[in-house]
Design a protein around this motif. Structure first.
Motif, PDB file in Angstrom:
ATOM      1  N   PRO A 193      52.449  48.183  26.459  1.00  0.00           N
ATOM      2  CA  PRO A 193      51.094  48.623  26.771  1.00  0.00           C
ATOM      3  C   PRO A 193      50.346  49.138  25.466  1.00  0.00           C
ATOM      4  N   ARG A 248      51.838  44.839  30.508  1.00  0.00           N
ATOM      5  CA  ARG A 248      53.035  45.535  31.362  1.00  0.00           C
ATOM      6  C   ARG A 248      54.027  44.339  31.592  1.00  0.00           C
ATOM      7  N   HIS A 304      45.357  44.232  31.635  1.00  0.00           N
ATOM      8  CA  HIS A 304      46.262  45.440  31.954  1.00  0.00           C
ATOM      9  C   HIS A 304      47.587  45.132  32.797  1.00  0.00           C
ATOM     10  N   ASP A 305      47.772  43.833  33.226  1.00  0.00           N
ATOM     11  CA  ASP A 305      48.848  43.410  34.213  1.00  0.00           C
ATOM     12  C   ASP A 305      49.762  42.796  32.752  1.00  0.00           C
ATOM     13  N   VAL A 316      39.578  42.791  31.273  1.00  0.00           N
ATOM     14  CA  VAL A 316      39.992  44.314  31.251  1.00  0.00           C
ATOM     15  C   VAL A 316      41.164  44.309  32.288  1.00  0.00           C
ATOM     16  N   GLY A 317      41.089  43.697  33.351  1.00  0.00           N
ATOM     17  CA  GLY A 317      41.872  43.432  34.509  1.00  0.00           C
ATOM     18  C   GLY A 317      43.290  42.880  34.183  1.00  0.00           C
ATOM     19  N   SER A 320      41.682  55.705  26.574  1.00  0.00           N
ATOM     20  CA  SER A 320      42.428  55.060  27.791  1.00  0.00           C
ATOM     21  C   SER A 320      42.127  53.645  27.954  1.00  0.00           C
ATOM     22  N   GLU A 321      42.919  52.784  28.379  1.00  0.00           N
ATOM     23  CA  GLU A 321      42.574  51.576  28.762  1.00  0.00           C
ATOM     24  C   GLU A 321      41.324  51.204  29.216  1.00  0.00           C
ATOM     25  N   THR A 322      40.939  51.756  30.293  1.00  0.00           N
ATOM     26  CA  THR A 322      39.759  51.660  30.908  1.00  0.00           C
ATOM     27  C   THR A 322      38.530  51.691  29.726  1.00  0.00           C
ATOM     28  N   TYR A 336      47.113  46.769  24.306  1.00  0.00           N
ATOM     29  CA  TYR A 336      45.747  46.615  24.782  1.00  0.00           C
ATOM     30  C   TYR A 336      44.915  46.921  23.722  1.00  0.00           C
TER      31      TYR A 336
END
Lengths: 702, 174, 100
Positions: free
Chosen positions: A129, A124, A120-121, A116-117, A39-41, A132
């Motif tokens: 996506p 999108r 994420h935006d 990371v933050g 996952s992205e996280t 990433y």
């Protein structure tokens, strides 16, 4: 103090130094191989953790260095061993390289967390996506390459890292390779960066070749030992060619043109690569080669003037830019000019000090700009999905979230971002007691000693710096929101604002590492650079003058961009100039806004003739001459003629001719011979009789 | 001139003349008769040369059987005259020329040292007698003798086969 | 006895006449007769030399020659008869069917 006691008596951690490269490499491999399933996280965490671990190793190395100032050289493997040339891959742990490692890993770790933050935006916003993972693979790859660069113990290994960061820069600038102007604008920007860098690399390689011819080795230690005995002409050539490489990598005149275009990449890229780390590689190179540069004062002069002119040149352009990131890009070029001038004039401590300070506040500024941009995008997104608002604001789609003319009044809507941005801007402007003041001041003091003209140049550049930063802060955060999206902008999430706050804290406090009189940093660097790391004097006159000039510039900016701006809003929209300076400066403003038309000049003088030359070579020489004429006419048709000659004349003509001819001869001979068979017995008998007579005659006459 | 020489000259003249007669006579029957005369002359020569058996064998076989056979066939075939103008006109002169040359050559060869042999002293007893001939024939030369007899047999068969009428020939060709 | 060369000379003359006869005449039967003349000449030479050496083998040989000549004549004349049945002529110049 406890730390130094621990360091002196504690274990040495020098052998850990390969881990600064290994940790990010492992992170990159994990993300590369398993990224699709994570996952992205987790991807972001893996990448950030790798960088944090590298930071920890760098800290441990720093602690070890405190106790054991001589440092160490930790070899890992033999890379090239041909005859007399032996180039190992060895890590050099000394104060200069550990400083760079700390900057790269520290700022890098913070930017990783921010990214990371941000990404994420961003993925999108751009609608893909799945990209990433790619971003963090490249980001870690960059850390790997940069670490190789700063930890190398010989010029060739440094070049490996040099090339590696150039590659990562290309990959990350063109990250959204299918977006940008006309669908390929970002890819073109990446290509421009790579090629301009390549020209610099060409200079670096020439320097390396000359070095090999005259020194026979690339290792720093060996080269610096032999340097005083080698012909000064050679060293002059080496240093000047290295300057070409520095101009490419650290965006000096004439190879700075790639850096503003590099803003096409995502903001964390701009922050890490094009503000804090990669562009400082050139300054690091000069600082590392200090023993070479001090031997040739003429080269030093060249370096200083290149740096100084770049500083002023870029600062003037920044005054007239409207894109928030472009202003920061030109600011970076200008500050790099300061650093290059500093190391050029022999003030290596000042230069590296400014490098570290600049890393902090420039990264802070870029990341905050990213926060602003995303805030506005969030506002636009908010309007899109609210039908009531959509009727009011019709221009949401075509909005350029990076144009400062569309911003304004974000002070109230994005409070955290405003405060950190203000801190960064004031640091850049050189307001005490923030970080930028101490480092820039030391440079100005040294310049004063070196050459009066350079001092004036740099001081004027500093004035411009303060002015355009004030302009930017006022345009973005003060006044009224000029578009609906800005009016609905919202603050960024914590994962982005926390690194900003950490960086702001560093910006406030970092100046203490080299306070005049104490010169902690200077002593620290002395371990590596020995006599070249002389302590800078603190000249109160210079400091006071620069502060007063900076504050004056800020006040001027306040007047223009707060008061005048407000009164400008009363004018009707059609006739309203978009910038208060435009009516004042007139055509000069236009010149500055278009960056002195340098890109167009390059295009006209260098690029277009080159493209035409290569088209000529490709079309005329390669295709028409070589392929069409030489291959087809000369070779192919000659071969065809030879083949047809062989087949028709020789094979059919001669060989078949012989075969058929034999048959024909036999036939005709047989036809002739047939006539002997007359069928007349008497004729046969006659010939027998004749033979008898002959034989008898022969026997008789014998 | 001894008797022998005179006799020889006479007989050789006859022999050559009859040979030439055979050569130049237009009528085949006349040619055959000339040849018979020639054979008889040669038989006399054999007698002179102490070969009585051979002489009589010559008369019996050659002149009596072979020439009779010739005459039979001549009669059978009508022995017509052949045409005057030969198709290849140059064979006759050339043949005569070559014959003359041959004569000259053989004369040279015979009457120089190479062709001559010393005169004989005498002949062994019973030389030429049929008894001796028969003895030699059946002891030393019995194999050629038997082969010759087969040869004669073959000749006979051949002659019969060759002259069979066409009708029988067709039947045998199945 | 006379020198043998006389007899041999005579034999040579007869032989030549026979050879010329083979070449000159067109009548097949006369050609055959000329061949017999040649054989005869050879027989004469045989007998002469046999007389000179006192060897009876020469006469034996003549015996064989005669036998063979007889067989040959038989077959040859049979051939001529056959040819005459086909060609109605015994002119050798007309028997050129084997020409190439």
């Amino acid at each position: 103090m406890l730390l130094s006691e621990v360091a002196a008596n504690g274990p040495q951690f020098f052998y850990l130094v390969p881990l600064v490269v290994l940790f990010p490499l492992i992170g990159l491999l994990i993300n590369l191989i398993f990224g699709k399933r994570l996952s992205e996280t987790i991807i972001g965490t893996v990448a950030s953790t790798a960088t944090v671990l590298a930071l920890l190793v760098a800290v441990l190395l720093g602690i070890s260095l405190v106790g054991h100032p001589e440092g160490a050289i930790v070899p890992v493997m033999t890379w090239i061993h041909i005859g007399e040339l032996n180039i190992p891959w060895a890590f050099q742990v000394d104060s200069l390289s550990v400083t760079m490692m700390l900057v790269v890993a520290g700022v890098g770790a913070l930017i990783h967390v921010y990214a990371v933050g941000y990404m994420h935006d961003d993925v999108r916003h751009h609608g893909d996506p799945s990209r990433y993972q790619r971003f963090f693979v490249f980001f870690n790859l960059f850390i790997v390459a940069m670490m190789i660069l700063v930890s190398a113990n010989n010029y060739l290994m440094l070049f490996i890292g040099w090339e590696g960061v150039g590659l990562c820069s290309y990959l990350l600038i063109g990250f959204w390779y299918d977006k940008g102007e006309g669908g390929i604008g970002n890819a073109i920007a990446g290509k421009k960066a790579f090629i301009t860098n390549r020209i610099g690399d060409f200079g670096f390689l020439l320097a390396a070749f000359i070095m090999f011819v005259f020194f026979g080795t690339f290792t720093f230690e060996a080269v610096f030992e032999q340097a005083p005995e080698v012909a000064s002409g050679a060293i002059l050539a080496i240093t000047l060619f290295m300057l070409l490489g520095v101009a490419g990598k650290s965006a000096q005149i004439p190879l700075y043109v790639w850096l503003p275009d590099a803003m096409a990449g995502p903001t964390p890229v701009s922050a890490l690569i094009h503000a804090a780390t990669m562009v400082t590689a050139g300054v690091y190179l000069v600082a590392r080669s200090a023993p070479l540069y001090v031997l040739v004062p003429e080269a030093q002069n060249v370096v200083v003037w290149v740096g100084g002119l770049t500083a002023l040149f870029a600062a003037t352009i920044a005054v007239a830019q409207f894109d928030i990131k472009k202003v920061l890009a030109y600011s970076t070029i200008s500050q790099l000019g300061f650093m290059v001038a500093a190391v050029g004039m022999g003030a290596f401590v000042a230069g590296i000090f400014h490098l570290v300070m600049h890393a902090f506040f420039k990264a802070l500024l870029f990341l905050s700009a990213g926060s602003v941009i995303q805030g506005i995008e969030r506002g636009a997104h908010h309007i899109e999905h609210d039908p009531a608002l959509r009727k009011q604001a019709k221009d949401v789609h075509d909005l350029d979230p990076q144009d400062m003319r569309n911003m304004g009044g974000l002070r109230t809507r994005m409070k955290t971002t405003f405060w950190v941005y203000l801190i960064g801007a004031l640091a850049l402007a050189g307001i005490p007691p923030l970080a930028g003041f101490w480092s820039k001041d030391e440079i100005l003091a040294e310049a004063n000693i070196f050459n009066g003209w350079v001092y004036v140049l740099l001081t004027v550049a500093a004035v411009f710096t303060a002015f355009y930063m004030g302009r930017q802060v006022l345009m973005v955060f003060f006044g009224k929101p000029r578009t609906a999206a800005t009016a609905h902008a919202s603050e960024s999430p914590n994962v982005m604002t926390v690194p900003l706050m950490i960086l702001a804290g560093l910006t406030i406090l970092a100046g203490t590492i080299n306070l005049p009189g104490v010169h902690t940093f200077g002593h620290w660097l002395e371990q590596t650079m020995e006599e070249n790391a002389h302590a800078g004097e603190f000249v109160i006159f210079v400091a006071a003058l620069s502060t007063i000039l900076a504050i004056t510039a800020l006040l001027l900016a306040y007047y223009l961009y707060y008061h005048r701006y407000k009164s400008m809003q009363d004018q009707p929209a059609a006739k309203r100039p978009d910038d208060p300076l435009r009516p004042i400066l007139g055509p000069v403003f236009k010149l500055l806004e278009n960056k002195y038309y340098i890109d167009e000049l390059y295009s006209l003088v260098i690029l277009n003739p080159y493209v035409k030359l290569s088209q000529f070579l490709a079309d005329v020489i390669d295709w028409q001459f070589w392929h069409d004429w030489f291959h087809d006419v000369v070779i192919a048709s000659t071969y065809n003629r030879l083949a047809s000659f062989s087949s028709i004349q020789i094979d059919l003509g001669v060989i078949d001719g012989i075969a058929n001819g034999l048959a024909k001869v036999t036939q005709s001979l047989a036809g002739q011979m047939r006539r002997l068979q007359t069928g007349y017995v008497r004729g046969y008998a006659l010939s027998v009789f004749f033979g008898v007579v002959l034989i008898l005659g022969y026997l008789m006459l014998r | 001139m001894s008797t022998e020489l005179a006799l020889f000259i006479m007989l050789s003249t006859v022999a050559v003349a009859s040979a030439l007669g055979m050569l130049f006579s237009r009528n085949a029957v006349y040619a055959a008769l000339f040849l018979i005369l020639n054979f008889a002359t040669v038989a006399v020569f054999y007698l002179i040369l102490s070969a009585p058996f051979i002489a009589l064998a010559q008369v019996t076989v050659y002149a009596g059987a072979i020439m009779v056979l010739f005459l039979f066939v001549i009669m059978l075939l009508g022995a017509e005259q052949t045409g005057r103008t030969p198709t290849v006109w140059w064979i006759q002169p050339l043949a005569l020329v070559l014959g003359v040359i041959l004569l000259i050559e053989s004369a040279y060869l015979v009457f120089t040292q190479r062709g001559s042999l010393p005169n004989p002293e005498g002949v062994p007893a019973l030389y030429g007698a049929p008894k001796l001939v028969g003895e030699t024939l059946f002891t030393q030369y019995v194999l050629p003798f038997e082969v010759t007899s087969i040869l004669l047999l073959v000749g006979m068969i051949g002659a019969i086969v060759l002259t069979q009428r066409k009708a029988r020939g067709k039947m045998d060709d199945s | 006895m006379l020198p043998v060369s006389y007899y041999i000379g005579l034999s040579a003359v007869l032989f030549t006449i026979g050879a010329v006869g083979v070449l000159i005449r067109r009548n097949a039967i006369v050609i055959f007769m000329s061949i017999e003349l040649m054989l005869n000449a050879a027989n004469l030479a045989f007998v002469s030399y046999a007389r000179v050496h006192g060897a009876i083998s020469g006469q034996i040989f003549v015996f064989f020659v005669m036998a063979v000549a007889a067989a040959e004549v038989a077959v040859g004349l049979a051939l001529i008869v056959t040819i005459f049945n086909t060609k109605q002529s015994i002119d050798v110049d007309q028997m050129n069917a084997l020409k190439g």
